[in-house]
Structures are given as C-alpha cells and as structure tokens.
Design an enzyme around this catalytic site. Structure first.
Site, PDB file in Angstrom:
ATOM      1  N   HIS A  52       0.815  -1.218   0.000  1.00 64.76           N
ATOM      2  CA  HIS A  52       0.000   0.000   0.000  1.00 64.76           C
ATOM      3  C   HIS A  52       0.849   1.269   0.000  1.00 64.76           C
ATOM      4  CE1 HIS A  52       0.487  -0.520   4.455  1.00 64.76           C
ATOM      5  NE2 HIS A  52       0.566   0.797   4.422  1.00 64.76           N
ATOM      6  N   ASP A  97       0.272  -7.701   1.444  1.00 62.28           N
ATOM      7  CA  ASP A  97       0.621  -6.284   1.562  1.00 62.28           C
ATOM      8  C   ASP A  97       2.130  -6.066   1.532  1.00 62.28           C
ATOM      9  OD1 ASP A  97       0.095  -3.591   1.664  1.00 62.28           O
ATOM     10  OD2 ASP A  97       0.087  -3.500   3.846  1.00 62.28           O
ATOM     11  N   SER A 104       5.170   2.688   7.893  1.00 64.00           N
ATOM     12  CA  SER A 104       4.778   1.599   6.992  1.00 64.00           C
ATOM     13  C   SER A 104       5.959   1.127   6.164  1.00 64.00           C
ATOM     14  CB  SER A 104       3.677   2.058   6.041  1.00 64.00           C
ATOM     15  OG  SER A 104       2.428   1.622   6.470  1.00 64.00           O
ATOM     16  N   GLY A 109       4.102   6.870   8.539  1.00 66.69           N
ATOM     17  CA  GLY A 109       5.453   6.968   7.994  1.00 66.69           C
ATOM     18  C   GLY A 109       6.282   5.741   8.306  1.00 66.69           C
TER      19      GLY A 109
END
Length: 458
Positions: A97, A127, A207, A205
């Site tokens: 993502h 993901d 991620s 941030g």
C-alpha cells in the site's frame, strides 16, 4: 542530610561492585545500541507520488495504517513511508500500500543519497512490495526466523514516522499470528494475515519499516497500528519475515507470488464449536470442507479433521495455518498432522498452485481485452527488443478505437511497464490490467527510441 549522604554512598558502593552494564544485565534490560546502528543504516525513506490513491485501502488505512498520506486534495499527491534494504545490490522490501498506484517512487538512504526506484512486483494478499535501486555495496539487514520469535521478546521498530528519519522505538512481542482483517482478498485469493503484534511505538510513515530483534535481524515488516485516531495507541502489527522471504523470492524470480494451495476450507475452534462438533481438541484448525483446488482430499484429509501441525510445527488458528502454508511453493510436499476424533494422523500433501482454469481464463479474455483496449497486442521477439533497445515488453502493433488511442498511444508502441511493474508478455499485461481499477500509468518506447508515458483509466 546524613541520610542523603548515606544513600549516595550506598549507590556508589553498588556501582563499584557491579558496573552499570552488569546491573542492567541482571535486571534483564537488553543492549539495543548495536541492533539500532545496524538497522538504521538499512532502513530507507520512501517518497511516492500519486495521481490518485487507490480507495481499496482507504477504509482501514485512513485510521490505522502507518503510511503518511496527508493530502486528499487535487493531484498529484505526495506521500511517505519506509522500506528495508535486504541485499547489497539494492533490493528493498516495503508494504504494497506504500507504492500501489504510485507514478513515481523515490528512495532516500540514511546517508541522504537519493535514487529513483523500480517496482519489481507487488502482492496485495500479503501487503508486500519489492523495489530496486541501481546501487551496489549497500548496508542491508539479514533475515531472522519469525517462527522462533517468542511472545515477551524484546524488539525494535525502525522507520520514518511523521517524517522523522531513522527513528528507533523498542517494545516487546505482545502476540503472534494475529488476524485483524486489514487486507483485501483479491482474485479469489485469501489474504494472508498472521501479524506479529508489538507495543513498540509506531506512527504514520513507519509503513514498510523494519521490526528487528536484539541481534539486528529482520523479523517483520511494520504495517499497521490499532488506533482510533491514526496515532500510536498501544499496539502495532508487522508481517512475519518468513512470509516476507517467500514473497520476495517469488517477486524476484517470477514477478508475482506463486501461491501454494492446500485445498481445504477452514474454521477457527473455540469451546462452543468444539462441543457442537464433538471435537476432542481445542488447539488446531477445523477442516470445514476439502476442495478440488488442492491435494488434501487425495492425500486423505477429510471434512471434520482438525489440523494441528504443519511439518511438525503446531498451528492453533486459521491465520497461523495460512502463515505456515504461505511459506511454501506449489509442488512442495508438507506433512499435515490432523486429529480425527481423538486419533492423531499424518498425511503428506503435495501443495497445488494456480489451477489451469485461471490460465485458460486469461487466454479466453484476450480477445475481449484487445477489443477494450482497442489494439492488437503481440509479444516482443528478441529481434524486436534489440530494435527498441529494451529488455522486455509487449508491442501495440495496431491502435484502433479504445482506451489506448484515447490516451494518445500510437502504432508500434512497446509497453515496458505498467505502474512501474515490468511487463513480460501479453498474458502478463492482460493479467495486470484485469485487476486495475482507476488510473493506470503505462511506460514504453517507440521504434525511434523515444520514451513515452501515458495515463488512462480502467
């Protein structure tokens, strides 16, 4: 006054007998310095640019994701996240993502060097995404073993929260195999959710950043937090590195994940369900049905069995079973242990892959897609690639009325990438476009060497 002096004297006496490092060791406090220095060098800052963000993730990630996506206004949108260097030649893993639908991906290293990144491949069901920058001799993190991670173990989270580069936070592993229903199921493929839960402080941030153990080994990729505000509120979640290993290896070799299928429909077990079904065990996964998409049925597994282990490793939930199977590739054989009305039984199951019907479906839709795109598509030969000075791509040999013509694409355009994913052949192009909704960025070349970029909607 005398009491205070005695207290100071006592502390000084203890310091002489037990140096500070020894005191901390006795108290069980680990030394995070070496692991922090190692991991901050290998964690990067990712800046992405979007025409529009895919709304598939908006419902959940607006509140709980760690991706810094502050702008809901007009395009282009700039967002930031983190990534982890996993090889000296520039391969970087992050969340899907973070880069999904991005038209531009830029990487900044800890030493402030910046690079444009290529998206090698993505996997929405876990993901995860794999990026590549053109550089050598980079610092990188080695993979640990997330199966060996224990609840209560100290961990570090490293990333770029709130655009604060190279931030390290510490916590413990709070739980394993946690399913929080965050990921979408795509193409009839179930999302694999078996997160490592920690209480290390993470914010937007983070991620795609690193979760590491005290040895500085990568054990997870930070993905989300449990929060009603979008800011850290106690728990965060990371994708186990053993899943990351498998996904990365497949994306590097095939450009997509080779998903292994066991061929069962499964349920979690609680006490009331065990009483209802007259089960003899609570720890395991109930087989609600066996399907034709795998080889569990032919191996001997039956409806009503309780799967308790995979290759000798215990499984206690559906998320844990999916995590274990997700680490294997099609055609590998695994030993499945089941409890059948109190009796333990073992079965060797050869895992299946994508069935032939899905490949036939791609072929059967080729004509429909050619009509939708308004073009004739052909695979590029070696001579074609030499002519275009390219290493991959498919040729739009004749443009007619359709979305490609409306975007401005002319005859003999070689499509090399779609949304930064390198195109291998016409089936690959159709497969990617079949799953696209919204804006699409196409990159390629004309025979005269001119590079061109086109955007259109699907």
């Amino acid at each position: 006054m005398r009491k205070k002096s005695l207290t100071l004297l006592l502390l000084a006496f203890i310091s002489v007998l037990l140096p500070s490092k020894t005191v901390f060791g006795q108290l069980g406090n680990p030394d995070f310095v070496d692991a922090s220095e190692k991991s901050t060098q290998a964690v990067v800052h990712i800046k992405t640019e979007f025409v529009r963000k895919n709304h598939l993730y908006d419902y959940y990630f607006d509140l709980r994701d760690l991706f810094n996506y502050p702008n809901r206004g007009s395009a282009p949108v700039i967002a930031t996240g983190s990534g982890v260097i996993i090889s000296s030649d520039g391969y970087i893993v992050t969340n899907n993502h973070v880069v999904q639908d991005a038209i531009k991906v830029d990487i900044t290293l800890n030493d402030k060097r910046s690079y444009a990144a290529e998206v090698i491949g993505t996997d929405p069901s876990t993901d995860l995404a794999l990026l590549k920058i053109d550089e050598r001799n980079l610092p990188y993190l080695t993979f640990g073993d997330s199966d060996k991670v224990r609840v209560g173990e100290w961990v570090l989270a490293v990333g770029n929260p709130l655009n604060l580069n190279s931030t390290v936070t510490a916590g413990i592993v709070s739980a394993k195999a946690r399913n929080i229903n965050i990921l979408p199921n795509t193409q009839n493929t179930s999302a694999i959710e078996s997160f490592i839960q920690t209480d290390a402080a993470l914010n937007s941030g983070n991620s795609g950043g690193a979760l590491v153990n005290t040895n500085g080994e990568l054990i997870g990729i930070n993905t989300a937090i449990a929060s009603g505000t979008g800011y850290f509120a106690g728990y965060s979640f990371a994708i186990p590195v053993n899943i990351v290993k498998k996904v990365v290896a497949d994306l590097r070799e095939y450009g997509k994940v080779q998903r292994a299928l066991l061929g069962v429909k499964i349920n979690d077990i609680d006490n009331s369900f065990a009483v209802q079904e007259n089960l003899k065990v609570l720890n395991g996964v109930y087989v609600n049905d066996v399907t034709d998409t795998g080889n569990a049925k032919s191996a001997g597994i039956k409806k009503g069995d309780v799967i308790t282990a995979v290759d000798g490793k215990n499984v206690g939930s559906t998320s844990e079973l999916m995590e274990k199977i997700g680490q294997y590739s099609p055609n590998e054989t695994v030993k499945i242990t089941v409890n059948r009305q109190g009796k333990q039984m073992n079965y060797d199951v050869r895992l299946a892959g994508e069935n032939d019907s899905s490949k036939k479906q791609i072929t059967s839709t080729s004509a429909n897609f050619n009509k939708l795109l308004g073009a004739e598509i052909k695979n590029a030969t070696k001579n074609d690639l030499t002519k275009y000075n390219a290493t991959n791509g498919v040729i739009i040999s004749k443009v007619q009325d359709g979305v490609l013509k409306s975007a401005g694409i002319k005859d003999d355009f070689l499509i090399t990438k779609v949304d930064h994913v390198s195109i291998r052949n016409s089936d690959h192009l159709i497969e990617i476009l079949s799953n696209k909704k919204g804006g699409v960025l196409v990159e390629g070349k004309y025979p005269n060497g001119m590079k061109a970029y086109y955007g259109f909607g699907m």
